[in-house]
Structures are given as structure tokens and as C-alpha cells.
Motif scaffolding. Structure first.
Motif, mmCIF file in Angstrom:
data_model
loop_
_atom_site.group_PDB
_atom_site.id
_atom_site.type_symbol
_atom_site.label_atom_id
_atom_site.label_comp_id
_atom_site.label_asym_id
_atom_site.label_seq_id
_atom_site.Cartn_x
_atom_site.Cartn_y
_atom_site.Cartn_z
ATOM 1 N N ARG A 233 0.840 -1.193 0.000
ATOM 2 C CA ARG A 233 0.000 0.000 0.000
ATOM 3 C C ARG A 233 0.881 1.250 0.000
ATOM 4 N N GLN A 234 0.488 2.256 -0.776
ATOM 5 C CA GLN A 234 1.229 3.504 -0.889
ATOM 6 C C GLN A 234 0.396 4.659 -0.346
ATOM 7 N N ARG A 235 1.080 5.631 0.245
ATOM 8 C CA ARG A 235 0.400 6.825 0.746
ATOM 9 C C ARG A 235 0.259 7.849 -0.374
ATOM 10 N N ILE A 236 -0.941 8.284 -0.640
ATOM 11 C CA ILE A 236 -1.191 9.275 -1.690
ATOM 12 C C ILE A 236 -0.696 10.636 -1.207
ATOM 13 N N THR A 237 0.268 11.210 -1.919
ATOM 14 C CA THR A 237 0.859 12.491 -1.516
ATOM 15 C C THR A 237 0.379 13.650 -2.375
ATOM 16 N N ASN A 238 -0.064 13.362 -3.586
ATOM 17 C CA ASN A 238 -0.555 14.406 -4.491
ATOM 18 C C ASN A 238 -1.863 13.937 -5.119
ATOM 19 N N PHE A 239 -2.800 14.872 -5.270
ATOM 20 C CA PHE A 239 -4.128 14.484 -5.729
ATOM 21 C C PHE A 239 -4.757 15.662 -6.477
ATOM 22 N N THR A 240 -5.147 15.416 -7.706
ATOM 23 C CA THR A 240 -5.773 16.462 -8.519
ATOM 24 C C THR A 240 -6.975 15.880 -9.236
ATOM 25 N N GLU A 241 -8.070 16.634 -9.255
ATOM 26 C CA GLU A 241 -9.233 16.221 -10.027
ATOM 27 C C GLU A 241 -9.322 17.091 -11.273
ATOM 28 N N TYR A 242 -9.322 16.427 -12.431
ATOM 29 C CA TYR A 242 -9.555 17.122 -13.697
ATOM 30 C C TYR A 242 -10.996 16.861 -14.078
ATOM 31 N N GLY A 243 -11.788 17.907 -14.222
ATOM 32 C CA GLY A 243 -13.181 17.699 -14.573
ATOM 33 C C GLY A 243 -13.736 18.882 -15.305
ATOM 34 N N ASN A 244 -14.593 18.640 -16.277
ATOM 35 C CA ASN A 244 -15.186 19.699 -17.063
ATOM 36 C C ASN A 244 -16.663 19.443 -17.253
ATOM 37 N N GLU A 245 -17.436 20.495 -17.214
ATOM 38 C CA GLU A 245 -18.855 20.420 -17.558
ATOM 39 C C GLU A 245 -19.068 21.207 -18.834
ATOM 40 N N ARG A 246 -19.578 20.561 -19.850
ATOM 41 C CA ARG A 246 -19.775 21.209 -21.136
ATOM 42 C C ARG A 246 -20.969 22.150 -21.071
ATOM 43 N N LYS A 247 -20.772 23.392 -21.548
ATOM 44 C CA LYS A 247 -21.841 24.377 -21.583
ATOM 45 C C LYS A 247 -22.225 24.687 -23.016
ATOM 46 N N ALA A 248 -23.278 25.451 -23.178
ATOM 47 C CA ALA A 248 -23.711 25.848 -24.515
ATOM 48 C C ALA A 248 -22.586 26.588 -25.209
ATOM 49 N N GLY A 249 -22.440 26.345 -26.500
ATOM 50 C CA GLY A 249 -21.379 27.005 -27.258
ATOM 51 C C GLY A 249 -20.075 26.248 -27.206
ATOM 52 N N GLY A 250 -20.055 25.098 -26.520
ATOM 53 C CA GLY A 250 -18.848 24.283 -26.495
ATOM 54 C C GLY A 250 -17.819 24.748 -25.483
ATOM 55 N N LEU A 251 -18.156 25.749 -24.603
ATOM 56 C CA LEU A 251 -17.205 26.223 -23.613
ATOM 57 C C LEU A 251 -17.139 25.234 -22.460
ATOM 58 N N GLU A 252 -15.959 25.157 -21.844
ATOM 59 C CA GLU A 252 -15.782 24.221 -20.754
ATOM 60 C C GLU A 252 -15.235 24.935 -19.537
ATOM 61 N N THR A 253 -15.683 24.557 -18.365
ATOM 62 C CA THR A 253 -15.165 25.113 -17.127
ATOM 63 C C THR A 253 -14.836 23.971 -16.187
ATOM 64 N N PRO A 254 -13.860 24.169 -15.301
ATOM 65 C CA PRO A 254 -13.533 23.090 -14.360
ATOM 66 C C PRO A 254 -14.721 22.751 -13.468
ATOM 67 N N THR A 255 -14.884 21.472 -13.199
ATOM 68 C CA THR A 255 -15.933 21.046 -12.276
ATOM 69 C C THR A 255 -15.518 21.411 -10.859
ATOM 70 N N PRO A 256 -16.377 22.091 -10.091
ATOM 71 C CA PRO A 256 -15.995 22.475 -8.734
ATOM 72 C C PRO A 256 -15.878 21.260 -7.836
ATOM 73 N N THR A 257 -15.061 21.378 -6.813
ATOM 74 C CA THR A 257 -14.917 20.295 -5.848
ATOM 75 C C THR A 257 -14.859 20.876 -4.450
ATOM 76 N N SER A 258 -15.472 20.203 -3.509
ATOM 77 C CA SER A 258 -15.479 20.666 -2.134
ATOM 78 C C SER A 258 -14.291 20.151 -1.346
ATOM 79 N N ASN A 259 -13.455 19.363 -1.967
ATOM 80 C CA ASN A 259 -12.327 18.759 -1.285
ATOM 81 C C ASN A 259 -11.126 19.706 -1.275
ATOM 82 N N PRO A 260 -10.651 20.161 -0.110
ATOM 83 C CA PRO A 260 -9.517 21.081 -0.086
ATOM 84 C C PRO A 260 -8.217 20.435 -0.529
ATOM 85 N N GLN A 261 -8.137 19.089 -0.494
ATOM 86 C CA GLN A 261 -6.932 18.413 -0.937
ATOM 87 C C GLN A 261 -6.936 18.184 -2.449
ATOM 88 N N SER A 262 -8.057 18.419 -3.077
ATOM 89 C CA SER A 262 -8.181 18.199 -4.515
ATOM 90 C C SER A 262 -8.216 19.530 -5.233
#
Length: 538
Positions: A70-99
Motif C-alpha cells: 500500500r502507498q500513501r497518496i501524496t498528491n491528488f488532482t481532479e480534472y473535470g469539465n462540464e460542457r456548456k452551450a457554445g462548447g465552452l468548458e469550465t472546471p468542475t468544482p470540488t469541495s475537497n480542499p486536498q483536490s
């Protein structure tokens, strides 16, 4: 010092011969092992039981193992996008302060078309479906796409479009491909096939088997010949795909291959199949080392419903009796260990989840001790919630500085960016006729010794460098790297302040783009430049 290789570097595509006589004087006292701590990163996709993406997870939601440890997770990033009208993308919000919610990386995508019918509904539907999915696969401004066709007549990949960010170019190539009547891998070469069958029959007859009255022996011979023939073509295809992986591995961002195929199967017969499994495992290892993920779809679906395969492990449900079963097995071994998917039906079967994979995922990392050498790390990532399914690579190949230097040489063939940590120049001489449509092109690499790191070896100051040369006539035609190690003694081999290395390149009527790299094995510094060796021979 002028080091002249008595042999030739054969850069005639698709083969290359190594630089000869590049021996290195061994000095055990000049090497010492060091241990450093590296960050090992892996991208994972998380879905629920219905296949929907799961957002907002934290490191506590995952279990990460290297092997059984087992390994300890030291770095953690969430990549997420929600597609909007016009094809624009914004990062998906996250409530996790470590993410950290981050915008998608640039994509480098190869569309590999293989074994589609020359004409007809299946071909038209597959390409039309691909064109409709393309905007979701290359939504970013920095995304680059290449289109490669497997040429069944010559059993090799053929580049239709070099890496391009121009969507119109990509669509134009697909339009031409849709209307083209091209040879496919389904044309195995009747002459060669008959030759192998005849050889198999002669071998059987000489051993007392396979006569007209020996029905079991005749059946055994036919099965053996069929399996060996399929294995030969399978081996050629894997070799071509491996070259694509090496070329793609040098590019930036998320690297993927969308493999649209109609008959990528393991050979029939357990012996030939076992050999094919080993060959394919080597391709998967190269893909994991290069950070390349395979997605594959078989558009010629015999069933009423489309099928997307996400969970089955290699070897599960294996059979070499059914063609579909052999095809499914081969695609399973190719895609799932790299973190990808495979399916049967329209391209959307794979295109939709693939687009989501590229824009919505987690990057998980842990710290590991490293000795600086190439090393394969077996990785397992699990979700603590049993309702969630995690998909990722099964292995990460950690690269040494030497391996990364090799990648940089290949990358330069397509980026043209070069690298000048070690400044040097290359002088190209006049071509000399070497046969019908063959010429020898002399080149001399001049390296200032002031840019090299010298160390004491006995009574001498010595630098150790590696010359690396690769050639390309497109993404699908990249030669293996030719390498030569040189030992340079200060004041002896660089009397005029330069190390000079000369070699003759064998070129054909087309010529090729050359990348020449100089790597200092002590300092880890590198220089890379390109030479355009194409066009008419003067």
C-alpha cells in the motif's frame, strides 16, 4: 578527434541498423549508485454502477498499491469539465480542499484506421460516426490529431495526416478516406499464403503426415499453417503499432490512440495464440512507458445491440474457437491494461466514454524511491466504495535519464523544437551514388568539448557521450534509434576544442527527416537538432 564509423547507419525506412563499433571503455570506479525519491503519477477514471462519472472524491476514497504494498497518496488532482452551450468548458468544482480542480490537458490523438471494408455501409458508417465524434475528442485549442491508415497491401501503417491542430484538415482527410477504395489488412497476400501452405504440406509429407489418406494429419497441418500465417501478420501489425507508440510518446499532454478496426484477432491455435499474447504484452509495456492509452472499436457489429467492454481482465473468457472471441481477447489485452476501453458497434460506442475520459479524471501520485534506472511498477488503484468502478493503467514504466533522452530525439522529429543544453552543429556533405535510387550522405557532428563534463579516470580526464540518430518519413514511419557511445579523452580527442563524429546515411529517393542527439551520460545534459534530408538529390 574525428571518429569515423566503418559501418553504415541504414536509415532507409522502415528499417535502421545500429551504429557499429561504438564500444565504451568500462571503468567500474567511474560509476556510483544513487537513490532519489520520485513522484509516481497515475490517472484514474471513476464511474458508478450506471457508468456515470463520479466527481468530488478525496484521497481518502482511494486505495493505491504498488505490487502488494500500500502507498500513501501524496498528491491528488481532479480534472473535470462540464460542457456548456457554445462548447465552452469550465472546471468542475470540488469541495475537497486536498483536490485541485484543473482544466484539461492538451491531447495528442492518433486515429488508426485498420481493416475496414473497401466500400459499403460499415465503412461509411464508421467514418461518418468518427467525424461526428471528433469535436468532443479534440475540444481544446492545443489538441493535435494524426490520421494513420493500416496499408494491408504492404503490411505497414501509412500516415495520412501528420499531427495537426487544424480541424478542417482532419475532416478533409476523413472525407477522402471515406471515398477511397484502399487495400486493407484483410488482403493477406494470396501468393505468400499459398507459398506457406505449400511449405507446410511438404513438411507434413516428409514426416509421413498429411497425405490424402491421412485426414487427421491433413487437418493438423492445415491448422498449424493457418495459425502461423495469422501470427506472421499479427506480428507485423504489432511492430507497426509499436512505432506509432514511440512517435506519440514524445508528444505532450494526454496521449491516446483511437483504433478503428474490423479484424484485430489473436491467431487460431493455442501455440500461435500464446506467442501472440507475448508480442502484444510488449506493445502494452511500450504504451505504458510512453503514457499512451489505447481505445478500440470494431464497427462491424454482428449483434443487435452495441457492446462496450470496461471491466473484464485479460484472459477472462478466453477462447480461440470463435473469431469474435479471438477478436475480443486481443482488444482486451491491448486496451484495458493501458487504462482504455474497447467495444463493438458505431464509433460512438467508444468515442463518447473516451471523450469523457480525456476531460474528467483524477490524477493520483505517491512518492517512491528510485535508483534512476528503467523500472516497471505494477499499480492497483481501488475505490473504497464498492459501488464505484476505477479504471487505470496496470503499470507505470519509470524512465531513466537515458530513456528520456532517447524520447527527446524522437519527439524533435515532430516538434522541430530541438534542445540545446549541449550546443553542437551538424554538417551535411554531398550525396554519393550507392546504387539504384540509393545515395550515401556524409554528415559530421561537431561538439564543443567545453560543453561536456569530464571526470578523472586513472590519469586521464574523460567525458562520455552518446550520439543518437533517428529518421522519419511521417508519424507512421519512424526508425528505431541508432546509438553510439564515445569515450573522449581531454587534450587528446579534442585537440582543436571539438569532438567530431562522422557517419554516412543511406537514403532513398524520398529521403527523410533526421534528428541527431548528443547526450552527456555524466551530466545528463542533451542537445538535439534536425536535418532535412528529403527532396531531390543534387
Amino acid at each position: 578527434m574525428k571518429i569515423h564509423q566503418p559501418g553504415l547507419v541504414l536509415l532507409t525506412l522502415p528499417l535502421i541498423a545500429g551504429l557499429l563499433n561504438g564500444q565504451i571503455a568500462e571503468d567500474p570506479g567511474s560509476y556510483q549508485e544513487s537513490i532519489v525519491v520520485r513522484l509516481v503519477e497515475i490517472d484514474v477514471v471513476v464511474t458508478d454502477r450506471s457508468g456515470k462519472r463520479v466527481h468530488g472524491l478525496t484521497p481518502a476514497d482511494f486505495e493505491l498499491f504498488e505490487g502488494r504494498k500500500r502507498q500513501r497518496i501524496t498528491n491528488f488532482t481532479e480534472y473535470g469539465n462540464e460542457r456548456k452551450a457554445g462548447g465552452l468548458e469550465t472546471p468542475t468544482p470540488t469541495s475537497n480542499p486536498q483536490s485541485v480542480a484543473a482544466r484539461r490537458e492538451a491531447h495528442s490523438l492518433i486515429i488508426l484506421m485498420d481493416s475496414l471494408p473497401r466500400q459499403g455501409f460499415v465503412r461509411s458508417r464508421a467514418i461518418a460516426s468518427l467525424k461526428s465524434m471528433l469535436p468532443s475528442l479534440i475540444a481544446g485549442e492545443d489538441d493535435r490529431v494524426s490520421v494513420v491508415l493500416w496499408d494491408g497491401r504492404y503490411q505497414r501503417p501509412r500516415t495520412l495526416l501528420e499531427p495537426s491542430a487544424d480541424r478542417n484538415q482532419v475532416m478533409a482527410v476523413l472525407d477522402r478516406l471515406e471515398g477511397a477504395n484502399v487495400a486493407t489488412a484483410g488482403d493477406p497476400g494470396i501468393k505468400l499464403e499459398n507459398q506457406l501452405v505449400d511449405e507446410g504440406a511438404r513438411a507434413a509429407a516428409s514426416s509421413g503426415r498429411g497425405s490424402l489418406t491421412d485426414v487427421p494429419g491433413q487437418k493438423e497441418t492445415n491448422e498449424y499453417v493457418a495459425g502461423e500465417l495469422e501470427l506472421m501478420f499479427f506480428r507485423r501489425k504489432i511492430a507497426g503499432m509499436t512505432r506509432l507508440v514511440h512517435a506519440l510518446g514524445g508528444q505532450q499532454g494526454k496521449k491516446t490512440v483511437l483504433y478503428v478496426e474490423n479484424r484485430f484477432t489473436f491467431p487460431s491455435g493455442p501455440g500461435a495464440r500464446l506467442a501472440a499474447v507475448g508480442i502484444l504484452a510488449n506493445l502494452v509495456r511500450e504504451a505504458n512507458a510512453a503514457g499512451v492509452t489505447f481505445y478500440s472499436v470494431g464497427p462491424d457489429n454482428d449483434e443487435d445491440t452495441d457492446e462496450l467492454i470496461t471491466r473484464r481482465s485479460p484472459g477472462e473468457g478466453s477462447s480461440w474457437v470463435s473469431l469474435r472471441s479471438r477478436q475480443s481477447d486481443a482488444l482486451r489485452y491491448l486496451t484495458l491494461p493501458t487504462g482504455g476501453l474497447y467495444g463493438f458497434g458505431p464509433v460512438e460506442t467508444i468515442g463518447s466514454p473516451m471523450a469523457e475520459d480525456l476531460s474528467s479524471y483524477y490524477s493520483i501520485a505517491y512518492q517512491a524511491r528510485s535508483d534512476g534506472r528503467d523500472r516497471e511498477r505494477k499499480i492497483v488503484v481501488r475505490a473504497r466504495n464498492a459501488e464505484y468502478h476505477v479504471r487505470s493503467r496496470t503499470a507505470i514504466v519509470e524512465k531513466s535519464k537515458e530513456s528520456m533522452a532517447r524520447d527527446t530525439v524522437v519527439e524533435t522529429l515532430f516538434s522541430r523544437a530541438g534542445r540545446q543544453e549541449i550546443p553542437f552543429n551538424v554538417e551535411k556533405g554531398a550525396p554519393k551514388k550507392a546504387g539504384r535510387e540509393r545515395w550515401l550522405v556524409p554528415i559530421v557532428v561537431r561538439i564543443p568539448s567545453s560543453g561536456l563534463q569530464f571526470a578523472t579516470e586513472g590519469r586521464e580526464k574523460v567525458a562520455r557521450i552518446r550520439i543518437m540518430i533517428a529518421a522519419s518519413n511521417g508519424l507512421a514511419e519512424v526508425t528505431p534509434l541508432a546509438e553510439s557511445d564515445l569515450r573522449v579523452v581531454a587534450g587528446k580527442d579534442d585537440a582543436d576544442g571539438f569532438v567530431k563524429y562522422s557517419v554516412e546515411i543511406l537514403r532513398d529517393i524520398r529521403g527523410s527527416e533526421l534528428a541527431v542527439g548528443v547526450y552527456d551520460t555524466r551530466s545528463g545534459l542533451q542537445g538535439v537538432t534536425t536535418i532535412d534530408n528529403r527532396g531531390p538529390v543534387e
